[in-house]
Motif scaffolding. Structure first.
Motif, PDB file in Angstrom:
ATOM      1  N   VAL A 205      52.536  33.750  64.548  1.00 59.34           N
ATOM      2  CA  VAL A 205      53.298  34.193  65.712  1.00 59.34           C
ATOM      3  C   VAL A 205      53.508  33.037  66.672  1.00 59.34           C
ATOM      4  CG1 VAL A 205      51.269  34.990  67.007  1.00 59.34           C
ATOM      5  CG2 VAL A 205      53.475  36.053  67.420  1.00 59.34           C
ATOM      6  N   ASP A 206      54.700  33.007  67.273  1.00 58.79           N
ATOM      7  CA  ASP A 206      55.005  32.047  68.332  1.00 58.79           C
ATOM      8  C   ASP A 206      55.603  32.844  69.488  1.00 58.79           C
ATOM      9  OD1 ASP A 206      55.940  30.146  70.052  1.00 58.79           O
ATOM     10  OD2 ASP A 206      57.020  28.977  68.550  1.00 58.79           O
ATOM     11  N   LEU A 207      54.824  32.919  70.572  1.00 63.77           N
ATOM     12  CA  LEU A 207      55.229  33.758  71.700  1.00 63.77           C
ATOM     13  C   LEU A 207      56.226  33.073  72.608  1.00 63.77           C
ATOM     14  CD1 LEU A 207      51.989  35.484  72.960  1.00 63.77           C
ATOM     15  CD2 LEU A 207      54.031  36.573  72.060  1.00 63.77           C
ATOM     16  N   GLY A 208      56.565  31.811  72.331  1.00 64.09           N
ATOM     17  CA  GLY A 208      57.435  31.096  73.256  1.00 64.09           C
ATOM     18  C   GLY A 208      56.652  30.697  74.492  1.00 64.09           C
ATOM     19  N   GLY A 209      57.344  30.521  75.594  1.00 62.48           N
ATOM     20  CA  GLY A 209      56.676  30.153  76.840  1.00 62.48           C
ATOM     21  C   GLY A 209      56.575  28.656  76.998  1.00 62.48           C
ATOM     22  N   PRO A 210      55.766  28.191  77.956  1.00 64.47           N
ATOM     23  CA  PRO A 210      55.719  26.767  78.276  1.00 64.47           C
ATOM     24  C   PRO A 210      55.244  25.927  77.091  1.00 64.47           C
ATOM     25  CG  PRO A 210      54.569  28.077  79.926  1.00 64.47           C
ATOM     26  CD  PRO A 210      54.882  28.988  78.781  1.00 64.47           C
ATOM     27  N   PRO A 220      62.030  28.715  73.781  1.00 64.18           N
ATOM     28  CA  PRO A 220      62.671  29.989  74.087  1.00 64.18           C
ATOM     29  C   PRO A 220      62.417  31.033  73.001  1.00 64.18           C
ATOM     30  CG  PRO A 220      64.283  28.384  73.304  1.00 64.18           C
ATOM     31  CD  PRO A 220      62.950  27.699  73.269  1.00 64.18           C
ATOM     32  N   GLY A 221      62.367  32.275  73.443  1.00 67.35           N
ATOM     33  CA  GLY A 221      62.256  33.376  72.496  1.00 67.35           C
ATOM     34  C   GLY A 221      60.862  33.511  71.914  1.00 67.35           C
ATOM     35  N   ALA A 222      60.731  34.428  70.991  1.00 66.93           N
ATOM     36  CA  ALA A 222      59.443  34.690  70.351  1.00 66.93           C
ATOM     37  C   ALA A 222      59.722  35.108  68.926  1.00 66.93           C
ATOM     38  CB  ALA A 222      58.711  35.801  71.099  1.00 66.93           C
ATOM     39  N   VAL A 223      58.813  34.738  68.025  1.00 58.30           N
ATOM     40  CA  VAL A 223      59.038  35.067  66.623  1.00 58.30           C
ATOM     41  C   VAL A 223      57.701  35.357  65.948  1.00 58.30           C
ATOM     42  CG1 VAL A 223      59.026  32.622  65.938  1.00 58.30           C
ATOM     43  CG2 VAL A 223      60.138  34.302  64.455  1.00 58.30           C
ATOM     44  N   ALA A 224      57.694  36.286  65.030  1.00 61.59           N
ATOM     45  CA  ALA A 224      56.490  36.547  64.238  1.00 61.59           C
ATOM     46  C   ALA A 224      56.868  36.597  62.770  1.00 61.59           C
ATOM     47  CB  ALA A 224      55.839  37.858  64.657  1.00 61.59           C
ATOM     48  N   ARG A 225      55.972  36.076  61.941  1.00 56.93           N
ATOM     49  CA  ARG A 225      56.120  36.174  60.485  1.00 56.93           C
ATOM     50  C   ARG A 225      55.151  37.256  60.020  1.00 56.93           C
ATOM     51  NH1 ARG A 225      54.486  30.888  57.395  1.00 56.93           N
ATOM     52  NH2 ARG A 225      52.403  31.742  57.639  1.00 56.93           N
ATOM     53  N   LEU A 226      55.682  38.282  59.369  1.00 55.10           N
ATOM     54  CA  LEU A 226      54.893  39.483  59.097  1.00 55.10           C
ATOM     55  C   LEU A 226      54.878  39.799  57.602  1.00 55.10           C
ATOM     56  CD1 LEU A 226      56.639  41.578  61.890  1.00 55.10           C
ATOM     57  CD2 LEU A 226      54.439  40.408  62.113  1.00 55.10           C
ATOM     58  N   PRO A 227      53.734  39.709  56.944  1.00 53.26           N
ATOM     59  CA  PRO A 227      53.661  40.189  55.560  1.00 53.26           C
ATOM     60  C   PRO A 227      53.736  41.720  55.556  1.00 53.26           C
ATOM     61  CG  PRO A 227      51.493  39.487  56.321  1.00 53.26           C
ATOM     62  CD  PRO A 227      52.457  39.173  57.438  1.00 53.26           C
ATOM     63  N   LEU A 228      54.701  42.272  54.810  1.00 53.19           N
ATOM     64  CA  LEU A 228      54.842  43.735  54.784  1.00 53.19           C
ATOM     65  C   LEU A 228      53.757  44.354  53.914  1.00 53.19           C
ATOM     66  CD1 LEU A 228      58.724  44.085  54.587  1.00 53.19           C
ATOM     67  CD2 LEU A 228      57.235  44.076  56.593  1.00 53.19           C
ATOM     68  N   ALA A 229      53.569  45.653  54.070  1.00 54.74           N
ATOM     69  CA  ALA A 229      52.543  46.361  53.300  1.00 54.74           C
ATOM     70  C   ALA A 229      52.796  46.155  51.808  1.00 54.74           C
ATOM     71  CB  ALA A 229      52.587  47.848  53.646  1.00 54.74           C
ATOM     72  N   GLY A 230      51.738  45.936  51.055  1.00 61.90           N
ATOM     73  CA  GLY A 230      51.866  45.685  49.624  1.00 61.90           C
ATOM     74  C   GLY A 230      51.938  44.210  49.288  1.00 61.90           C
ATOM     75  N   ASP A 231      52.143  43.370  50.327  1.00 61.66           N
ATOM     76  CA  ASP A 231      52.132  41.915  50.167  1.00 61.66           C
ATOM     77  C   ASP A 231      53.171  41.383  49.182  1.00 61.66           C
ATOM     78  OD1 ASP A 231      50.321  41.207  52.082  1.00 61.66           O
ATOM     79  OD2 ASP A 231      48.580  41.472  50.778  1.00 61.66           O
ATOM     80  N   ALA A 232      54.290  42.107  49.018  1.00 57.89           N
ATOM     81  CA  ALA A 232      55.349  41.598  48.139  1.00 57.89           C
ATOM     82  C   ALA A 232      56.426  40.875  48.934  1.00 57.89           C
ATOM     83  CB  ALA A 232      55.972  42.749  47.360  1.00 57.89           C
ATOM     84  N   ALA A 233      56.509  41.141  50.236  1.00 50.76           N
ATOM     85  CA  ALA A 233      57.634  40.644  51.023  1.00 50.76           C
ATOM     86  C   ALA A 233      57.174  40.207  52.408  1.00 50.76           C
ATOM     87  CB  ALA A 233      58.695  41.739  51.161  1.00 50.76           C
ATOM     88  N   THR A 234      58.008  39.356  53.015  1.00 50.30           N
ATOM     89  CA  THR A 234      57.712  38.842  54.352  1.00 50.30           C
ATOM     90  C   THR A 234      58.903  39.137  55.260  1.00 50.30           C
ATOM     91  OG1 THR A 234      56.523  37.025  53.318  1.00 50.30           O
ATOM     92  CG2 THR A 234      57.028  36.785  55.650  1.00 50.30           C
ATOM     93  N   LEU A 235      58.607  39.563  56.476  1.00 49.36           N
ATOM     94  CA  LEU A 235      59.652  39.805  57.468  1.00 49.36           C
ATOM     95  C   LEU A 235      59.429  38.875  58.650  1.00 49.36           C
ATOM     96  CD1 LEU A 235      62.009  41.976  58.108  1.00 49.36           C
ATOM     97  CD2 LEU A 235      60.344  42.854  59.756  1.00 49.36           C
ATOM     98  N   TRP A 236      60.481  38.145  59.036  1.00 54.02           N
ATOM     99  CA  TRP A 236      60.448  37.416  60.307  1.00 54.02           C
ATOM    100  C   TRP A 236      61.177  38.288  61.315  1.00 54.02           C
ATOM    101  CZ3 TRP A 236      60.591  35.172  55.641  1.00 54.02           C
ATOM    102  CH2 TRP A 236      59.845  34.003  55.419  1.00 54.02           C
TER     103      TRP A 236
END
Lengths: 262, 227
Positions: A205-210, A220-236
């Motif tokens: 995760v990158d919350l942005g900020g200073p 700027p902005g915020a982004v998270a990399r999320l492994p979906l349930a089952g560990d077959a796929a990733t969602l940003w």
């Protein structure tokens, strides 16, 4: 305006992808451009402004076993108001067979003031299929408040639910720009990567900020990399102050060979 | 059967399921500087109710609906997979299952004959809204009451966390909840109606910052709330 378009891809038996069907009608026209690696690249060419409220557009995509398809759009689509009380719809229905690959990387959807739009995508990916799917939403043209937009993405993998998300923004949606949902960010989106050769990436995760060590610069902005349930796929998933920053957040950065994002 | 007292008991934050240990994402939103005062707390609660509140209430209502069905375990299994697909952040999946386990302990002690054995989830635990749906059915609540108590819980927990995290005046925070009461009723009615449809059509309202905040929060070494 009602329009339907359809794209069916197969392999020619020598590992090259061919289009068994490619048809559209204004404002939903499909154009094939020279591809690479034996795959095909198709652009959706908007034949008119919009979508305007009242438009009903549908695109069907079928990627057969072993075929490789990349879909782009030539420009951002701007959802605009139309007849009072009318809603515009863009429905995408896609299927990806075993050993097939679909990259869906359109330009952004922009929600203009007063629009009422539903972008509804449903994708079925067979076991052993690959999917790279990006949704990007810009809430209003420059300095403008958005109308009501729902971006709904439904993905099944091997007959099981993989991703269900429905992001709603606009004056009729309580709290959408508040700190629980977008925190005032005018741009948001997500990128889904499902690849049988690549397990889900761990969360980050990158919350942005200073920026550390600087007084004035902000990431700027915020982004998270999320492994979906089952560990077959990733969602940003990301929020951003503008379209360019959003695109940077939604460009996959993974070790090893990375699918070309654009 | 009159259910008023049952509804009050199940909606009560003192129901022994550990809800007070969770801020519903508020602690991370406060740390990110996005919730700073009464106004931004009100916006947070409104957005949370429309997203996590609606989804949680709809799944509680759908689990409640599954109780008298013949293939209850299969139906609860479908709901479990559908809720996983609506919970992109692994931190939020873990929290939901952990809260589900805590609620299940209370439910088993209070209603030992309720069909909790049909809940999916294995060692990780069942998702909290599914446990809540079964528990509310055992208590004799209607489907709408089940959704109402679930939606109510998603905002009251975060609101009381707001009093602690921001040092806000509890009277003013209570006034926020009173102002949200109508929206809470509407959300519960929408959720109960959605439970009539198939599991894949249940609400999937997304909140990008809820996912992002949850993944940031779970990395902290010291925190006041578990989520």
């Amino acid at each position: 305006m009602r329009a339907a378009a359809r794209l069916v891809a197969r392999t020619d038996g020598r590992g090259r992808t061919v289009l068994a069907e490619l048809r559209g009608e204004p404002p939903l026209l499909l154009r094939q451009v020279p591809g690479r690696d034996g795959g095909v690249t198709v652009y959706v060419v908007g034949g008119a402004a919009g979508p305007l409220a009242g438009d009903d557009l549908r695109l069907d995509v079928e990627v057969g076993r072993g075929a490789v398809v990349r879909v782009h759009t030539v420009a951002a689509s701007v959802a605009l108001p139309g007849r009072p009380g009318a809603v515009s719809r863009m429905r995408v229905r896609a299927s990806v067979a075993e050993g097939a690959s679909l990259h869906w990387l359109p330009e952004q959807l922009v929600a203009a003031t007063g629009c009422a739009h539903l972008a509804d995508s449903r994708v079925m990916v067979a076991d052993g299929g690959t999917l790279l799917w990006r949704d990007e939403l810009i809430c209003g043209r420059y300095g403008e408040q958005p109308g009501d937009v729902v971006v709904r993405t439904t993905v099944d993998h091997a007959g099981r639910p993989l991703l269900r998300q429905s992001l709603a923004v606009g004056p009729d949606v309580p709290g959408w720009s508040g700190p629980a949902v977008l925190g005032g960010a005018p741009a948001t989106g997500s990128l889904l990567l499902l690849d049988p050769a690549r397990p889900a990436a761990p969360p980050e995760v990158d919350l942005g900020g200073p920026v550390a060590g600087t007084a004035s610069r902000e990431r700027p902005g915020a982004v998270a990399r999320l492994p979906l349930a089952g560990d077959a796929a990733t969602l940003w998933t990301a929020t951003a102050p503008d379209a360019d920053t959003l695109r940077q957040h939604l460009t996959p950065r993974l070790p090893g060979p990375v699918p070309a994002p654009t | 059967m009159p259910t008023s007292s049952m509804l009050l008991l199940l909606a009560d934050g003192r129901f022994p399921a550990g809800a007070h240990a969770h801020s519903g994402g508020l602690e991370a939103a406060v740390a990110a500087g996005r919730v700073t005062d009464l106004g931004t707390l009100g916006e947070f609660l409104r957005g949370r109710l429309a997203t996590a509140g609606l989804v949680g209430a709809a799944f509680a209502a759908a689990a409640h609906r599954a109780v008298p069905t013949a293939d209850r375990a299969a139906e609860l299994g479908r709901l479990d997979a559908e809720l996983d697909a609506r919970t992109a952040a692994p931190a939020l999946r873990t929290v939901s299952r952990r809260q589900g386990r805590a609620l299940l302990r209370a439910g088993r002690a209070i209603w030992p004959y309720a069909p909790f054995g049909d809940l999916p989830g294995g060692a990780a635990g069942p998702h909290q809204p599914l446990v809540f749906g079964l528990l509310a059915a055992a208590a004799g609540l209607s489907r709408t009451e089940t959704a109402l108590a679930a939606a109510h819980g998603t905002v009251t927990g975060a609101a009381s966390a707001g009093v602690r995290l921001l040092g806000l005046d509890p009277y003013h925070v209570q006034a926020l909840l009173i102002a949200l009461a109508g929206a809470c009723d509407t959300t519960a009615a929408d959720a109960a109606r959605a439970a009539d449809g198939p599991p894949e059509e249940l609400p999937a309202a997304a909140a990008p910052l809820a996912d992002i905040h949850a993944e940031a929060h779970v990395t902290w070494e010291v925190r006041l709330f578990a989520s």
